[in-house]
Design a protein around this motif. Structure first.
Motif, PDB file in Angstrom:
ATOM      1  N   PRO A 121     -57.638 -42.194   9.330  1.00  0.00           N
ATOM      2  CA  PRO A 121     -58.623 -42.948   8.532  1.00  0.00           C
ATOM      3  C   PRO A 121     -58.106 -43.359   7.159  1.00  0.00           C
ATOM      4  CG  PRO A 121     -59.654 -41.044   9.589  1.00  0.00           C
ATOM      5  CD  PRO A 121     -58.174 -40.915   9.814  1.00  0.00           C
ATOM      6  N   GLU A 122     -57.176 -42.593   6.612  1.00  0.00           N
ATOM      7  CA  GLU A 122     -56.647 -42.927   5.291  1.00  0.00           C
ATOM      8  C   GLU A 122     -55.753 -44.163   5.320  1.00  0.00           C
ATOM      9  OE1 GLU A 122     -53.983 -40.893   1.687  1.00  0.00           O
ATOM     10  OE2 GLU A 122     -54.638 -39.684   3.390  1.00  0.00           O
ATOM     11  N   THR A 123     -55.124 -44.441   6.464  1.00  0.00           N
ATOM     12  CA  THR A 123     -54.178 -45.553   6.549  1.00  0.00           C
ATOM     13  C   THR A 123     -54.625 -46.648   7.513  1.00  0.00           C
ATOM     14  OG1 THR A 123     -52.896 -44.386   8.270  1.00  0.00           O
ATOM     15  CG2 THR A 123     -52.227 -44.062   5.975  1.00  0.00           C
ATOM     16  N   ALA A 124     -55.752 -46.475   8.170  1.00  0.00           N
ATOM     17  CA  ALA A 124     -56.245 -47.477   9.115  1.00  0.00           C
ATOM     18  C   ALA A 124     -56.696 -48.731   8.377  1.00  0.00           C
ATOM     19  CB  ALA A 124     -57.394 -46.908   9.936  1.00  0.00           C
ATOM     20  N   ARG A 125     -56.782 -49.825   9.124  1.00  0.00           N
ATOM     21  CA  ARG A 125     -57.239 -51.076   8.532  1.00  0.00           C
ATOM     22  C   ARG A 125     -58.646 -50.923   7.957  1.00  0.00           C
ATOM     23  NH1 ARG A 125     -59.920 -55.896  11.699  1.00  0.00           N
ATOM     24  NH2 ARG A 125     -60.637 -57.039   9.876  1.00  0.00           N
ATOM     25  N   PRO A 126     -58.835 -51.235   6.676  1.00  0.00           N
ATOM     26  CA  PRO A 126     -60.167 -51.146   6.088  1.00  0.00           C
ATOM     27  C   PRO A 126     -61.027 -52.339   6.492  1.00  0.00           C
ATOM     28  CG  PRO A 126     -58.618 -51.946   4.450  1.00  0.00           C
ATOM     29  CD  PRO A 126     -57.814 -51.641   5.697  1.00  0.00           C
ATOM     30  N   ARG A 127     -62.324 -52.148   6.549  1.00  0.00           N
ATOM     31  CA  ARG A 127     -63.263 -53.226   6.849  1.00  0.00           C
ATOM     32  C   ARG A 127     -64.215 -53.402   5.673  1.00  0.00           C
ATOM     33  NH1 ARG A 127     -60.274 -51.740  11.446  1.00  0.00           N
ATOM     34  NH2 ARG A 127     -60.912 -52.974  13.265  1.00  0.00           N
ATOM     35  N   THR A 142     -45.785 -50.860  16.758  1.00  0.00           N
ATOM     36  CA  THR A 142     -45.722 -49.396  16.777  1.00  0.00           C
ATOM     37  C   THR A 142     -46.269 -48.811  15.473  1.00  0.00           C
ATOM     38  OG1 THR A 142     -43.803 -49.392  18.244  1.00  0.00           O
ATOM     39  CG2 THR A 142     -44.148 -47.419  16.915  1.00  0.00           C
ATOM     40  N   MET A 143     -45.874 -49.399  14.358  1.00  0.00           N
ATOM     41  CA  MET A 143     -46.323 -48.903  13.070  1.00  0.00           C
ATOM     42  C   MET A 143     -47.826 -49.083  12.900  1.00  0.00           C
ATOM     43  SD  MET A 143     -45.305 -47.331  10.418  1.00  0.00           S
ATOM     44  CE  MET A 143     -43.541 -47.496  10.750  1.00  0.00           C
ATOM     45  N   GLU A 144     -48.356 -50.217  13.363  1.00  0.00           N
ATOM     46  CA  GLU A 144     -49.792 -50.450  13.283  1.00  0.00           C
ATOM     47  C   GLU A 144     -50.561 -49.376  14.052  1.00  0.00           C
ATOM     48  OE1 GLU A 144     -52.379 -54.419  13.864  1.00  0.00           O
ATOM     49  OE2 GLU A 144     -51.547 -53.629  15.737  1.00  0.00           O
ATOM     50  N   ALA A 145     -50.101 -49.053  15.257  1.00  0.00           N
ATOM     51  CA  ALA A 145     -50.772 -48.037  16.067  1.00  0.00           C
ATOM     52  C   ALA A 145     -50.765 -46.689  15.355  1.00  0.00           C
ATOM     53  CB  ALA A 145     -50.099 -47.925  17.434  1.00  0.00           C
ATOM     54  N   PHE A 146     -49.663 -46.361  14.709  1.00  0.00           N
ATOM     55  CA  PHE A 146     -49.582 -45.100  13.965  1.00  0.00           C
ATOM     56  C   PHE A 146     -50.548 -45.096  12.785  1.00  0.00           C
ATOM     57  CE2 PHE A 146     -47.655 -42.945  10.249  1.00  0.00           C
ATOM     58  CZ  PHE A 146     -47.795 -41.631  10.684  1.00  0.00           C
ATOM     59  N   LEU A 147     -50.586 -46.175  12.028  1.00  0.00           N
ATOM     60  CA  LEU A 147     -51.456 -46.247  10.856  1.00  0.00           C
ATOM     61  C   LEU A 147     -52.929 -46.177  11.259  1.00  0.00           C
ATOM     62  CD1 LEU A 147     -49.593 -49.071   8.886  1.00  0.00           C
ATOM     63  CD2 LEU A 147     -49.620 -46.627   8.319  1.00  0.00           C
ATOM     64  N   GLU A 148     -53.274 -46.764  12.401  1.00  0.00           N
ATOM     65  CA  GLU A 148     -54.664 -46.785  12.834  1.00  0.00           C
ATOM     66  C   GLU A 148     -55.182 -45.411  13.241  1.00  0.00           C
ATOM     67  OE1 GLU A 148     -57.245 -49.184  13.144  1.00  0.00           O
ATOM     68  OE2 GLU A 148     -55.953 -50.107  11.649  1.00  0.00           O
ATOM     69  N   GLN A 149     -54.297 -44.463  13.496  1.00  0.00           N
ATOM     70  CA  GLN A 149     -54.721 -43.127  13.919  1.00  0.00           C
ATOM     71  C   GLN A 149     -55.318 -42.306  12.788  1.00  0.00           C
ATOM     72  OE1 GLN A 149     -51.262 -41.303  15.670  1.00  0.00           O
ATOM     73  NE2 GLN A 149     -51.139 -42.802  17.334  1.00  0.00           N
ATOM     74  N   PHE A 180     -48.006 -46.522  -2.086  1.00  0.00           N
ATOM     75  CA  PHE A 180     -46.895 -46.813  -1.174  1.00  0.00           C
ATOM     76  C   PHE A 180     -46.126 -45.543  -0.820  1.00  0.00           C
ATOM     77  CE2 PHE A 180     -42.307 -47.814  -0.760  1.00  0.00           C
ATOM     78  CZ  PHE A 180     -42.359 -48.521   0.430  1.00  0.00           C
ATOM     79  N   LEU A 181     -45.814 -44.726  -1.815  1.00  0.00           N
ATOM     80  CA  LEU A 181     -45.036 -43.515  -1.556  1.00  0.00           C
ATOM     81  C   LEU A 181     -45.826 -42.513  -0.700  1.00  0.00           C
ATOM     82  CD1 LEU A 181     -43.271 -43.071  -5.015  1.00  0.00           C
ATOM     83  CD2 LEU A 181     -42.271 -43.881  -2.858  1.00  0.00           C
ATOM     84  N   LYS A 182     -47.147 -42.514  -0.830  1.00  0.00           N
ATOM     85  CA  LYS A 182     -47.957 -41.674   0.057  1.00  0.00           C
ATOM     86  C   LYS A 182     -47.822 -42.139   1.500  1.00  0.00           C
ATOM     87  CE  LYS A 182     -51.516 -40.346  -3.305  1.00  0.00           C
ATOM     88  NZ  LYS A 182     -52.936 -40.525  -3.705  1.00  0.00           N
ATOM     89  N   ARG A 183     -47.755 -43.453   1.699  1.00  0.00           N
ATOM     90  CA  ARG A 183     -47.575 -43.972   3.061  1.00  0.00           C
ATOM     91  C   ARG A 183     -46.207 -43.552   3.608  1.00  0.00           C
ATOM     92  NH1 ARG A 183     -51.917 -44.124   1.666  1.00  0.00           N
ATOM     93  NH2 ARG A 183     -53.422 -45.851   1.648  1.00  0.00           N
ATOM     94  N   LEU A 227     -48.852 -55.320   7.078  1.00  0.00           N
ATOM     95  CA  LEU A 227     -49.848 -54.618   7.880  1.00  0.00           C
ATOM     96  C   LEU A 227     -50.866 -53.966   6.964  1.00  0.00           C
ATOM     97  CD1 LEU A 227     -47.511 -52.686  10.368  1.00  0.00           C
ATOM     98  CD2 LEU A 227     -48.620 -54.902  10.732  1.00  0.00           C
ATOM     99  N   PRO A 228     -52.150 -53.980   7.333  1.00  0.00           N
ATOM    100  CA  PRO A 228     -53.115 -53.213   6.563  1.00  0.00           C
ATOM    101  C   PRO A 228     -52.815 -51.724   6.680  1.00  0.00           C
ATOM    102  CG  PRO A 228     -54.126 -54.109   8.559  1.00  0.00           C
ATOM    103  CD  PRO A 228     -52.757 -54.708   8.461  1.00  0.00           C
ATOM    104  N   ALA A 229     -52.852 -51.022   5.553  1.00  0.00           N
ATOM    105  CA  ALA A 229     -52.490 -49.600   5.543  1.00  0.00           C
ATOM    106  C   ALA A 229     -53.427 -48.824   4.630  1.00  0.00           C
ATOM    107  CB  ALA A 229     -51.032 -49.427   5.101  1.00  0.00           C
ATOM    108  N   GLY A 230     -54.722 -48.935   4.912  1.00  0.00           N
ATOM    109  CA  GLY A 230     -55.687 -48.205   4.122  1.00  0.00           C
ATOM    110  C   GLY A 230     -56.040 -48.922   2.833  1.00  0.00           C
ATOM    111  N   ARG A 231     -56.399 -48.142   1.822  1.00  0.00           N
ATOM    112  CA  ARG A 231     -56.840 -48.679   0.546  1.00  0.00           C
ATOM    113  C   ARG A 231     -56.004 -48.126  -0.594  1.00  0.00           C
ATOM    114  NH1 ARG A 231     -62.665 -50.449   0.892  1.00  0.00           N
ATOM    115  NH2 ARG A 231     -63.317 -50.147   3.055  1.00  0.00           N
ATOM    116  N   ASP A 232     -55.972 -48.899  -1.689  1.00  0.00           N
ATOM    117  CA  ASP A 232     -55.295 -48.421  -2.881  1.00  0.00           C
ATOM    118  C   ASP A 232     -56.246 -47.544  -3.691  1.00  0.00           C
ATOM    119  OD1 ASP A 232     -57.038 -50.112  -4.293  1.00  0.00           O
ATOM    120  OD2 ASP A 232     -55.534 -51.693  -4.549  1.00  0.00           O
TER     121      ASP A 232
END
Length: 509
Positions: free
Chosen positions: A465-471, A456-463, A283-286, A425-430
């Motif tokens: 790879p570390e914070t984009a939605r994982p699949r 807005t936050m989702e668009a930023f996170l998706e930019q 979380f703190l990294k985000r 919001l999805p924000a990468g992986r733990d």
């Protein structure tokens, strides 16, 4: 267009393809059914199906699109409905042996609105027994496994919906949320879950109509698909005294909220709730990534009051109201979790209830003070990485024993007490490689603002790879032993707070 690419399209792109004639509802439904046949046996996200009716309705939707007259904004889009919510003519079990043959005569009003918008109810999504607990397993359908690792939990109670969305089985699903039942599984599965303010989506079947602790809401793979669904389900109903009639176009044109102008607060533990060190660090990294890009990002003290005891009492009064009589009449038809929750409700007095409602009011006012000057407050959604679904719940977090089996949900249920909106919001992986969810809280009735900030936050996170939605890598799915449909039930830990004790202090079992 191949099946994998088709089922992975955002819902709004599917609808646009219907409008252009590049894809038909029948072809899209066939792609979803093909995906379901291959993937659902591994994760058990979907339970009862209404396939024959869905095929017929998809054909009818296709004819309407060809004629240029779709029924509504969701025409031809397959839908998964949480198995706590009635669907006309489709098995609705609530995950309970008591309702294993229940065929409702009518839809829950929210489901009816989705049908009226053109959505096609294809299947029910799995839940814990009667929605109790943050682990989706029940004696009717068994357990749901996480698409990222079927041996692990999907959370709950909207776990089947979250897993179905993460695995691209369906484009949209319904959920509900008392203590995090939308947000928890959405975070664990890497999708978007939204708990609206208490007045947004009418809930006319709520047993306690004047208590807003339980709400209905949408689940989707991204914020825009979630908003698409919300446009069809926000409305007022005379049998829900908390619902409010807003303009029909309320969510049609949300304000643009540039990232650099956002003012955000954050708290890593929601006023001292136990959080695993790896989750705290993630979380703190985000926050480190977000802070330099916004106008303000400052820590906020979220010690708002006796939040745990308030939630215990408000939740228990709902369980007691709904199940005390049935549990007394047919105790053998209910599992140990339901008995434990009803027993807890019987320990509280009218004085406890009065105190809880007064304290909830104080908590709201404290939360309002924290929100002054902020657009949202950020927190982790889940305090631990997903655990094996064979374990009924989390017993300990970072050395702290859970005094009640659902105490590990404090990061979400504390947010329920304000009555305002919350989204994950999805924000990468733990650190364990599983999905990490970033929770955002907004002001009461500030749903428009929170959704705009979330987009807005989702668009930023998706930019990144570390914070984009994982699949999930569904090609790696393997059967789990024991079978997902077999579960071992264990009585949950439920101890009422000690009279006179500090209700925010957890004691060892």
């Amino acid at each position: 267009m191949d099946d994998a690419k088709t089922v992975g399209l955002p819902a709004r792109q599917v609808l646009a393809a219907f409008a252009r004639g590049e894809l038909t509802p029948s072809a899209y439904l066939e792609a979803c059914l093909s995906r379901i046949s291959r993937v659902n046996p591994f994760i058990n996200a979907l339970t009862a199906f209404d396939t024959e009716r869905a095929v017929a309705e998809a054909a009818q939707a296709g004819a309407r699109w060809r004629a240029g007259s779709p029924r509504g904004p969701l025409d031809g889009l397959p839908l998964g409905v949480k198995d706590l919510q009635d669907t006309a003519g489709l098995l609705t079990t609530h995950g309970s042996p008591r309702a294993k043959a229940n065929l409702p005569a009518s839809d829950l009003p929210m489901v009816a609105r989705l049908r009226a918008a053109g959505a096609i109810v294809l299947a029910k999504t799995n839940v814990p027994e009667l929605g109790a607990g943050g682990n989706t397993r029940n004696p009717v359908w068994g357990a749901t496994g996480n698409p990222f690792n079927p041996a692990l939990t999907v959370g709950g109670s909207s776990g089947g919906s979250a897993a179905a969305l993460a695995a691209d089985l369906l484009p949209i699903c319904t959920g509900s949320d008392t203590g995090g039942s939308l947000r928890l599984p959405a975070a664990i599965c890497g999708i978007v879950g939204y708990r609206p303010s208490v007045d947004v989506v009418a809930h006319p079947t709520r047993p306690l109509g004047w208590s807003g602790i339980s709400v209905l809401g949408p689940m989707a793979r991204d914020v825009d698909d979630l908003i698409l669904m919300l446009r069809s389900v926000h409305w007022a109903h005379r049998n829900d005294p908390l619902s409010v009639s807003y303009p029909a176009d309320r969510f049609d044109n949300l304000a643009d909220r540039p990232l650099h102008g956002l003012r955000l607060g954050y708290c890593e533990d929601f006023g001292g709730a136990p959080v695993d060190p790896d989750i705290r660090a993630t979380f703190l990294k985000r926050i480190e990534k977000i802070a330099p890009k916004v106008a303000e990002c400052r820590p906020v003290d979220m010690s708002l009051g006796a939040m745990d005891r308030v939630f215990d009492i408000l939740r228990a009064e709902g369980f007691l109201t709904a199940f005390d009589g049935p549990v007394r009449e047919t105790p053998d038809l209910f599992g140990p979790t339901i008995h434990a929750n009803v027993d807890l409700g019987r320990t509280f007095t009218l004085a406890d209830r009065g105190w809880a409602h007064a304290e909830q009011t104080r908590i709201l006012r404290a939360f309002n003070a924290r929100m002054q000057g902020l657009d949202a407050i950020l927190l982790p959604t889940v305090p631990v990485t997903p655990f094996p679904w064979s374990e009924p719940h989390v017993a300990q977090i970072d050395g702290t024993e859970m005094d009640i089996y659902y105490r590990w949900l404090a990061l979400t249920y504390r947010g329920s007490l304000s009555g305002g909106p919350a989204i994950t919001l999805p924000a990468g992986r733990d650190g364990a490689g599983m999905p990490f969810g970033l929770q955002m809280l907004g002001a009461l009735r500030g749903d428009d603002e929170l959704l705009a900030v979330a987009r807005t936050m989702e668009a930023f996170l998706e930019q990144d790879p570390e914070t984009a939605r994982p699949r999930p890598d569904l090609s790696r799915l393997r059967a789990v032993t024991p079978d997902l449909r077999s579960i071992v039930t264990h009585p949950p830990v439920l101890h009422p707070p000690r009279p006179g004790a500090d209700p925010t202090v957890r004691t060892a079992v």
